[in-house]
Design a protein around this motif. Structure first.
Motif, mmCIF file in Angstrom:
data_model
loop_
_atom_site.group_PDB
_atom_site.id
_atom_site.type_symbol
_atom_site.label_atom_id
_atom_site.label_comp_id
_atom_site.label_asym_id
_atom_site.label_seq_id
_atom_site.Cartn_x
_atom_site.Cartn_y
_atom_site.Cartn_z
ATOM 1 N N GLU A 72 0.788 -1.022 0.026
ATOM 2 C CA GLU A 72 0.700 -0.211 0.456
ATOM 3 C C GLU A 72 0.675 1.580 0.120
ATOM 4 O OE1 GLU A 72 -3.145 0.666 -0.211
ATOM 5 O OE2 GLU A 72 -3.824 -1.634 -0.536
ATOM 6 N N LEU A 73 1.968 1.108 0.806
ATOM 7 C CA LEU A 73 2.454 2.417 0.713
ATOM 8 C C LEU A 73 3.891 2.457 0.042
ATOM 9 C CD1 LEU A 73 4.093 2.217 4.653
ATOM 10 C CD2 LEU A 73 2.753 3.749 3.557
ATOM 11 N N THR A 74 4.364 0.873 -1.300
ATOM 12 C CA THR A 74 4.437 1.727 -2.429
ATOM 13 C C THR A 74 3.926 2.324 -3.106
ATOM 14 O OG1 THR A 74 6.311 -0.440 -1.653
ATOM 15 C CG2 THR A 74 5.863 0.002 -3.476
ATOM 16 N N THR A 112 -8.440 4.710 14.175
ATOM 17 C CA THR A 112 -8.161 2.964 14.491
ATOM 18 C C THR A 112 -8.790 2.671 13.772
ATOM 19 O OG1 THR A 112 -8.361 3.540 16.982
ATOM 20 C CG2 THR A 112 -8.885 0.925 16.330
ATOM 21 N N VAL A 113 -8.464 1.136 12.513
ATOM 22 C CA VAL A 113 -9.427 1.159 12.203
ATOM 23 C C VAL A 113 -9.254 -1.389 12.717
ATOM 24 C CG1 VAL A 113 -9.391 -0.249 9.672
ATOM 25 C CG2 VAL A 113 -8.414 1.907 9.954
ATOM 26 N N ASP A 114 -10.081 -1.521 13.148
ATOM 27 C CA ASP A 114 -10.564 -2.417 13.884
ATOM 28 C C ASP A 114 -11.635 -4.114 13.043
ATOM 29 O OD1 ASP A 114 -9.573 -4.502 15.586
ATOM 30 O OD2 ASP A 114 -10.647 -3.799 16.921
ATOM 31 N N PHE A 115 -11.343 -5.118 13.912
ATOM 32 C CA PHE A 115 -12.205 -6.115 12.444
ATOM 33 C C PHE A 115 -13.541 -5.910 13.591
ATOM 34 C CE2 PHE A 115 -8.753 -6.894 9.980
ATOM 35 C CZ PHE A 115 -8.932 -7.358 8.886
ATOM 36 N N ASP A 116 -14.684 -6.507 13.635
ATOM 37 C CA ASP A 116 -15.851 -6.584 14.472
ATOM 38 C C ASP A 116 -15.317 -7.826 15.259
ATOM 39 O OD1 ASP A 116 -18.121 -7.091 15.684
ATOM 40 O OD2 ASP A 116 -19.496 -7.428 14.321
ATOM 41 N N ILE A 149 -5.153 -2.876 6.608
ATOM 42 C CA ILE A 149 -4.203 -2.248 6.566
ATOM 43 C C ILE A 149 -4.509 -1.121 5.377
ATOM 44 C CG2 ILE A 149 -2.705 -3.495 4.358
ATOM 45 C CD1 ILE A 149 -1.365 -1.861 8.216
ATOM 46 N N GLY A 150 -4.918 -0.864 4.632
ATOM 47 C CA GLY A 150 -4.823 -0.680 3.201
ATOM 48 C C GLY A 150 -6.057 0.994 3.862
ATOM 49 N N ASN A 151 -6.781 0.381 4.442
ATOM 50 C CA ASN A 151 -8.247 1.831 5.265
ATOM 51 C C ASN A 151 -6.960 2.157 6.294
ATOM 52 O OD1 ASN A 151 -11.130 1.396 4.830
ATOM 53 N ND2 ASN A 151 -10.628 -0.428 4.829
ATOM 54 N N MET A 152 -5.852 1.680 7.167
ATOM 55 C CA MET A 152 -5.292 2.839 7.764
ATOM 56 C C MET A 152 -4.123 3.483 6.936
ATOM 57 S SD MET A 152 -3.780 -0.232 10.446
ATOM 58 C CE MET A 152 -3.214 0.371 11.475
#
Length: 343
Positions: free
Chosen positions: A98-100, A169-173, A310-313
């Motif tokens: 994602e960063l690249t 924050t990005v988390d799962f349910d 990680i994409g959302n982050m």
């Protein structure tokens, strides 16, 4: 175009400008992808840079833009544990990609112990990176609180155990996923459903335990003596399963709060002569694409995609770096169940 520099000299921005037949400022804008330069000039400058083998001086560029082009991926877990966990492997790979794609460099940092926190903070506030992606802080971990004092955009992967307001924050349910696992086991007729938990100072582990409890209580079933910590590792899952079999030999299902722990639990069940799923059904959490389908029998697991997290982050961090108005809060990503032979 003008002649280039001699072979023993490193080409400069002035050399590129002269070679392309444009001013230094035009060359600079073209190389920095500035909107205020024509497409023709940009093409000529990029061709000149390629012909000369020119690469910009990142330190000099940083003095102008106040940006390093680098982002820290901070993993608040011991290095040995991170490198053995498929979830973290997916996070590291996803962050790099994602960063690249966003034109940024990734700098990987491990925070093994509390003693590493001051060193980490000193590095982050030293101007080496533009922002940080922080994964897996535990309850009592001083890192999230220390990061709030920095003038640095930070996005957390997973809910920090120490703070909850004013952060991104990005988390799962996790809680809903655990309920889904237990409801599936109830739906196939299981009533003595144990759980192997992660370390309960970890918010995700706590949420998965809560989801397991809620589903069993709603069904009117017992939860006492039916849980054991497996610390998110295969060895921990095996050890926890042995303890559960000793305490509750009539159990007929187990929800393990990670796939590695499910693998360990299955190893202990097979060693104890239990058939899976005939005697004991098993559900994991992660649905790791190489681990879960390869187990014998293949593991039913709660599906989450670390690449989505990680994409959302990264997108949130990029928006913060761009100065976009992003309100603090937690984005909860949905999970699903992947049904296979173990349940």
């Amino acid at each position: 175009m003008a002649a280039g520099p001699s072979q023993d000299e490193r080409p400069t921005l002035e050399d590129v400008a002269a070679y392309a037949g444009v001013s230094r400022s035009t060359a600079s804008r073209a190389l920095n992808d500035d909107a205020y330069v024509s497409s023709r000039s940009r093409e000529v400058v990029l061709a000149a840079a390629a012909a000369l083998g020119y690469s910009p001086n990142q330190a000099a560029r940083s003095l102008v833009t106040k940006r390093t082009g680098a982002v820290a991926l901070v993993l608040s877990e011991p290095e040995s544990k991170v490198l053995d966990d498929p979830y973290f492997a997916a996070i590291m790979h996803g962050a790099f990609r994602e960063l690249t794609a966003a034109g940024m460099q990734m700098l990987l940092m491990f925070v093994d112990t509390r003693d590493d926190v001051p060193r980490t903070i000193r590095f982050l506030e030293g101007g080496h990176v533009d922002g940080a992606l922080v994964v897996a802080p535990h309850k009592g971990d001083p890192l999230p609180t220390a990061l709030r004092l920095l003038r640095l955009p930070v996005v957390f992967g997973g809910r920090p155990g120490t703070i909850s307001r004013g952060i991104h924050t990005v988390d799962f349910d996790n809680q809903g996923g655990a309920r889904m696992a237990v409801e599936h086991l109830l739906g196939i007729g299981r009533t003595r459903i144990a759980t192997v938990t992660g370390p309960l100072d970890h918010p995700a582990a706590r949420d998965r335990l809560t989801g397991w409890e809620d589903a069993l209580v709603a069904a009117g079933l017992r939860i006492e003596a039916m849980s054991e910590s497996g610390d998110f590792t295969l060895e921990g899952g095996e050890r926890a399963m042995r303890c559960l079999l000793h305490r509750a030999p009539d159990l007929d299902a187990v929800f393990a709060a990670s796939d590695p722990m499910a693998a360990g639990a299955m190893r202990a069940l097979i060693a104890a002569g239990r058939q899976i799923p005939q005697d004991v059904a098993v559900v994991g959490f992660d649905d790791h694409p190489t681990l879960a389908p390869a187990m014998n029998p293949p593991l039913t697991s709660i599906h989450q995609d670390p690449r989505e997290q990680i994409g959302n982050m990264v997108r949130t961090l990029i928006a913060l770096l761009a100065g976009d108005p992003v309100r603090p809060g937690t984005k909860i990503l949905p999970v699903s169940i992947a049904r296979r032979g173990s349940a």
